[in-house]
Design a protein around this motif. Sequence first.
Motif, PDB file in Angstrom:
ATOM      1  N   ILE A 179      29.557 -69.025  92.581  1.00  0.00           N
ATOM      2  CA  ILE A 179      29.970 -67.718  93.219  1.00  0.00           C
ATOM      3  C   ILE A 179      28.916 -67.196  94.198  1.00  0.00           C
ATOM      4  CG2 ILE A 179      31.516 -67.730  91.375  1.00  0.00           C
ATOM      5  CD1 ILE A 179      29.593 -65.492  89.934  1.00  0.00           C
ATOM      6  N   VAL A 180      27.583 -67.668  94.316  1.00  0.00           N
ATOM      7  CA  VAL A 180      26.602 -66.962  95.233  1.00  0.00           C
ATOM      8  C   VAL A 180      27.188 -66.803  96.721  1.00  0.00           C
ATOM      9  CG1 VAL A 180      24.551 -67.550  96.231  1.00  0.00           C
ATOM     10  CG2 VAL A 180      24.849 -67.913  93.980  1.00  0.00           C
ATOM     11  N   GLY A 201      26.925 -68.873 100.870  1.00  0.00           N
ATOM     12  CA  GLY A 201      26.948 -69.621  99.561  1.00  0.00           C
ATOM     13  C   GLY A 201      25.784 -70.803  99.550  1.00  0.00           C
ATOM     14  N   ILE A 202      25.692 -71.418  98.379  1.00  0.00           N
ATOM     15  CA  ILE A 202      24.788 -73.028  98.406  1.00  0.00           C
ATOM     16  C   ILE A 202      25.852 -73.695  98.726  1.00  0.00           C
ATOM     17  CG2 ILE A 202      23.651 -74.323  97.031  1.00  0.00           C
ATOM     18  CD1 ILE A 202      22.799 -72.004  95.277  1.00  0.00           C
ATOM     19  N   GLY A 203      25.624 -74.430  99.760  1.00  0.00           N
ATOM     20  CA  GLY A 203      26.532 -75.571 100.445  1.00  0.00           C
ATOM     21  C   GLY A 203      26.876 -76.616  99.334  1.00  0.00           C
ATOM     22  N   LEU A 204      28.049 -76.856  99.550  1.00  0.00           N
ATOM     23  CA  LEU A 204      28.628 -77.950  98.566  1.00  0.00           C
ATOM     24  C   LEU A 204      27.904 -79.299  98.627  1.00  0.00           C
ATOM     25  CD1 LEU A 204      30.503 -79.494  96.376  1.00  0.00           C
ATOM     26  CD2 LEU A 204      32.360 -79.418  98.288  1.00  0.00           C
ATOM     27  N   VAL A 205      27.689 -79.895 100.084  1.00  0.00           N
ATOM     28  CA  VAL A 205      26.798 -80.988 100.312  1.00  0.00           C
ATOM     29  C   VAL A 205      25.294 -80.991  99.789  1.00  0.00           C
ATOM     30  CG1 VAL A 205      26.030 -82.612 102.124  1.00  0.00           C
ATOM     31  CG2 VAL A 205      28.227 -81.323 102.302  1.00  0.00           C
ATOM     32  N   ALA A 206      24.867 -79.745  99.774  1.00  0.00           N
ATOM     33  CA  ALA A 206      23.652 -79.474  99.428  1.00  0.00           C
ATOM     34  C   ALA A 206      23.246 -79.796  97.660  1.00  0.00           C
ATOM     35  CB  ALA A 206      22.665 -78.375  99.773  1.00  0.00           C
ATOM     36  N   PRO A 433      24.731 -84.418  80.791  1.00  0.00           N
ATOM     37  CA  PRO A 433      25.476 -84.802  82.011  1.00  0.00           C
ATOM     38  C   PRO A 433      25.506 -83.851  83.125  1.00  0.00           C
ATOM     39  CG  PRO A 433      26.862 -83.958  79.971  1.00  0.00           C
ATOM     40  CD  PRO A 433      25.264 -84.074  79.376  1.00  0.00           C
ATOM     41  N   ARG A 434      25.548 -84.239  84.252  1.00  0.00           N
ATOM     42  CA  ARG A 434      25.349 -83.604  85.547  1.00  0.00           C
ATOM     43  C   ARG A 434      26.688 -83.355  86.097  1.00  0.00           C
ATOM     44  NH1 ARG A 434      21.187 -87.248  88.626  1.00  0.00           N
ATOM     45  NH2 ARG A 434      22.258 -88.801  87.485  1.00  0.00           N
ATOM     46  N   ALA A 435      27.896 -84.270  85.568  1.00  0.00           N
ATOM     47  CA  ALA A 435      29.207 -84.250  86.204  1.00  0.00           C
ATOM     48  C   ALA A 435      29.825 -82.779  86.027  1.00  0.00           C
ATOM     49  CB  ALA A 435      30.160 -85.228  85.821  1.00  0.00           C
ATOM     50  N   PRO A 436      29.426 -81.900  84.998  1.00  0.00           N
ATOM     51  CA  PRO A 436      30.159 -80.820  84.762  1.00  0.00           C
ATOM     52  C   PRO A 436      29.349 -79.758  85.519  1.00  0.00           C
ATOM     53  CG  PRO A 436      29.607 -81.572  82.405  1.00  0.00           C
ATOM     54  CD  PRO A 436      29.135 -82.806  83.612  1.00  0.00           C
ATOM     55  N   PHE A 437      28.153 -79.791  85.890  1.00  0.00           N
ATOM     56  CA  PHE A 437      27.683 -78.953  86.792  1.00  0.00           C
ATOM     57  C   PHE A 437      28.203 -78.832  88.228  1.00  0.00           C
ATOM     58  CE2 PHE A 437      25.392 -78.417  91.012  1.00  0.00           C
ATOM     59  CZ  PHE A 437      24.742 -77.221  90.821  1.00  0.00           C
ATOM     60  N   LEU A 438      28.661 -80.114  88.840  1.00  0.00           N
ATOM     61  CA  LEU A 438      29.469 -80.393  90.166  1.00  0.00           C
ATOM     62  C   LEU A 438      30.733 -79.662  90.164  1.00  0.00           C
ATOM     63  CD1 LEU A 438      28.826 -80.946  93.016  1.00  0.00           C
ATOM     64  CD2 LEU A 438      29.638 -83.260  92.564  1.00  0.00           C
ATOM     65  N   ILE A 439      31.553 -80.215  89.053  1.00  0.00           N
ATOM     66  CA  ILE A 439      32.910 -79.694  88.696  1.00  0.00           C
ATOM     67  C   ILE A 439      33.084 -78.329  88.530  1.00  0.00           C
ATOM     68  CG2 ILE A 439      34.895 -79.950  87.356  1.00  0.00           C
ATOM     69  CD1 ILE A 439      34.171 -82.944  87.119  1.00  0.00           C
ATOM     70  N   ALA A 440      32.381 -77.746  87.814  1.00  0.00           N
ATOM     71  CA  ALA A 440      32.181 -76.117  87.711  1.00  0.00           C
ATOM     72  C   ALA A 440      31.870 -75.608  88.876  1.00  0.00           C
ATOM     73  CB  ALA A 440      31.259 -75.911  86.401  1.00  0.00           C
ATOM     74  N   TYR A 441      30.733 -76.156  89.915  1.00  0.00           N
ATOM     75  CA  TYR A 441      30.582 -75.418  90.788  1.00  0.00           C
ATOM     76  C   TYR A 441      31.733 -75.418  92.015  1.00  0.00           C
ATOM     77  CZ  TYR A 441      28.315 -75.014  95.509  1.00  0.00           C
ATOM     78  OH  TYR A 441      27.953 -74.380  96.818  1.00  0.00           O
ATOM     79  N   VAL A 442      32.195 -76.311  92.183  1.00  0.00           N
ATOM     80  CA  VAL A 442      33.499 -76.717  93.055  1.00  0.00           C
ATOM     81  C   VAL A 442      34.527 -75.715  92.535  1.00  0.00           C
ATOM     82  CG1 VAL A 442      35.276 -77.878  93.929  1.00  0.00           C
ATOM     83  CG2 VAL A 442      32.664 -78.827  93.788  1.00  0.00           C
ATOM     84  N   LEU A 443      34.764 -75.389  91.205  1.00  0.00           N
ATOM     85  CA  LEU A 443      36.119 -74.782  90.661  1.00  0.00           C
ATOM     86  C   LEU A 443      35.470 -73.285  90.451  1.00  0.00           C
ATOM     87  CD1 LEU A 443      37.461 -77.617  88.200  1.00  0.00           C
ATOM     88  CD2 LEU A 443      38.244 -76.737  90.655  1.00  0.00           C
ATOM     89  N   ALA A 444      34.451 -72.871  90.867  1.00  0.00           N
ATOM     90  CA  ALA A 444      33.840 -71.591  90.413  1.00  0.00           C
ATOM     91  C   ALA A 444      35.051 -70.437  90.899  1.00  0.00           C
ATOM     92  CB  ALA A 444      32.608 -71.497  90.523  1.00  0.00           C
ATOM     93  N   ILE A 445      35.151 -70.588  92.361  1.00  0.00           N
ATOM     94  CA  ILE A 445      35.879 -69.707  93.263  1.00  0.00           C
ATOM     95  C   ILE A 445      37.157 -69.567  92.760  1.00  0.00           C
ATOM     96  CG2 ILE A 445      36.522 -69.069  95.549  1.00  0.00           C
ATOM     97  CD1 ILE A 445      33.655 -68.155  94.774  1.00  0.00           C
TER      98      ILE A 445
END
Length: 660
Positions: A179-180, A201-206, A433-445
């Motif tokens: 949400i940055v 925001g922080i880029g998804l690719v980054a 586990p790192r997958a929860p970070f990326l999924i939560a990041y994408v779904l945050a908005i």
Amino acid sequence: MLEAATAALSSFADPAMLLYLVVGVVVGLVIGVIPGLGGTGAVAVLMPFVFVLEPNQAIAMIIGAVAVVHTSDVITSVVLGIPGSASAAVFLLDGHTMAKEGEGGRALSASFIASTIGGIIGIIGLTLVVPVAQPVVTAFGSPEIFMLIVLGIFLTAMLSKGNVVKGLVVAAFGMLLGIVGMSPISAEYRYTFGSEYLTEGIGLVAAALGIFGVAEIIQLVAKRSSVADRNVSLGKGWGRGARDVVKYKGDVLRGSGVGVGVGILPGVGATAGAWLAYGQAQAIGSRRKGARFGQGDPRGVIAPSAASNSIESGGLIPTLLFGVPGAAPFALLLGVLLMFGIQPGPDLIEQDLDLVYFIVWSFAIASLIGAVLAFFMARPLARLSFVSFPVLAAALIPLLFMSGFQEPLNLGVFYTMLLLGIIGWLCKVCDIPRAPFLIAYVLAIPLERYYYITVSAFEPTEWMTRPFVVIVALLLVVTVCVVAYRNIKAKKSSSDEDEDEDPAATTNEDGIHVPPFVGVAVTVGALLFFVAAFILAADFTPNAQLFPYAASILGLGLGAIALVNDIRQMRREGGPGRIEGAFKAQLRVVGISILWLLAFVWLVFLVGMYVGTAVFALAFLLVVARMKPYLAVIYVAAIVGALYVLEEFAELMAPVGWLM
């Protein structure tokens, strides 16, 4: 429906569309064979091209990579006994045994064909589900979608391999990073600290490349060794492997069925699905005469291969119908769709059904192309594992950072990627586990948007008592109870073992013992982050505060539980522990790796991408890879040339330094 499917298929009459699909397939096959990177790395590497392609072209390329990554990660598992990914570890049991007996070709042939069939069966399942699910999906309101997103994030953390509580903590961390930038609820910036770079925001690719790709490089880049150290021998039996698939067609179908079912459930993932398929094949096949499970039975390769690819196609169901990705690669696919203004869910089914079928056809065609290419590329792909990792890293590092630069076009992203890479490495070290970070990041908005709509439009007693919301809540409770019971049982079994055993025997996924104080320090750092996020949210407007407060409080609560567990673990091990042995050696490697990455970043800041890459790569190859000078010069020229080709023909942007 038939009209939409036909229109989608006609898109592939354009040779350019097939070309983009094949590019995705080739990248997926190549990246998939490199241990540690896997499907997420393959998709993330392709993400920068999204900004210069048409939507269908970009989607075809991304789907091409996702469709075949579990086709190629089998190669290193079978031939070398080194899993290309966590899910490919199942092939060590029978596939690698077959290779040691001279039948590696048979195992790979059976795997390639079974995985292709599994992918196609999964796509058929998606095709059949769409018309059935359409009335259900279109009836969903914001409360139902909100709860589905929550379910996807929580299941990913709770069912991932590793520390469950810390998996949820890292998911809360991902939500806050997601949400940055500009708030979707109010016209204000959050957590930007006055930085122009962070306003978008922080880029998804980054984020993806940092937490996965850079984290792997940090761990491996300073090692002067290759992944494997044995000769490649694919063996014989390629034709026999094809006959095995026909002979054991029941295992192909059952494995595919398991894969589709697992793929539909967010958070279960390919690893669990592959082992479930192996288990059911063993349970049924062991009753038959001649079963050799664990000793080179082809069914031990066929069933999990079919499951692995059908999981990926089955994972498209929650991603497209509900906007809830079941795994990290699908989180990136969802990010691509959102970049193009495509919102998965009811609107996609009602208004863009042809796009759904375009994705269906892309996956099916990519599976077929991937299987054909895998037969020809198996030997050279396996040989990648014999290349010294620093040699690969000299090209990977500039590529990853140039990829991350494309979305923000700001050099500040280099520091973001490096910081996330360090965090990703800490997750690996602490078994998080790192997958929860990326999924939560994408779904945050989307999560914040649906949360705001839900609490604004409904009274709490109204939306919390809706039937589907209650069902999802009960499913979450049941899952938490099952996971808690499993953990208690595992701890009890551990405590029943020999009391004289060294308590410091607990190790992470790399088999290295990590002193308990490291886990405590990581948890304390996370708690401080959530405290800071909560305090900073006080400056936002009431609407913009709602989600940051909720995510911060969630993170603080979970972090407190994690800290209690860490302190208990420290007491069980007799104290905070010391940095010694393999962990001390790993820290030395990581420290050197970070310094090299920092040197690359500073060089690019100073003299730009091309000169910075040339200077860095030449020094790196001579010092770390110990390559002969004339070979190093040739290789550096090839790396710089490749970057130039990407800029000229793929329209990527190369960073410009302060001096040139």
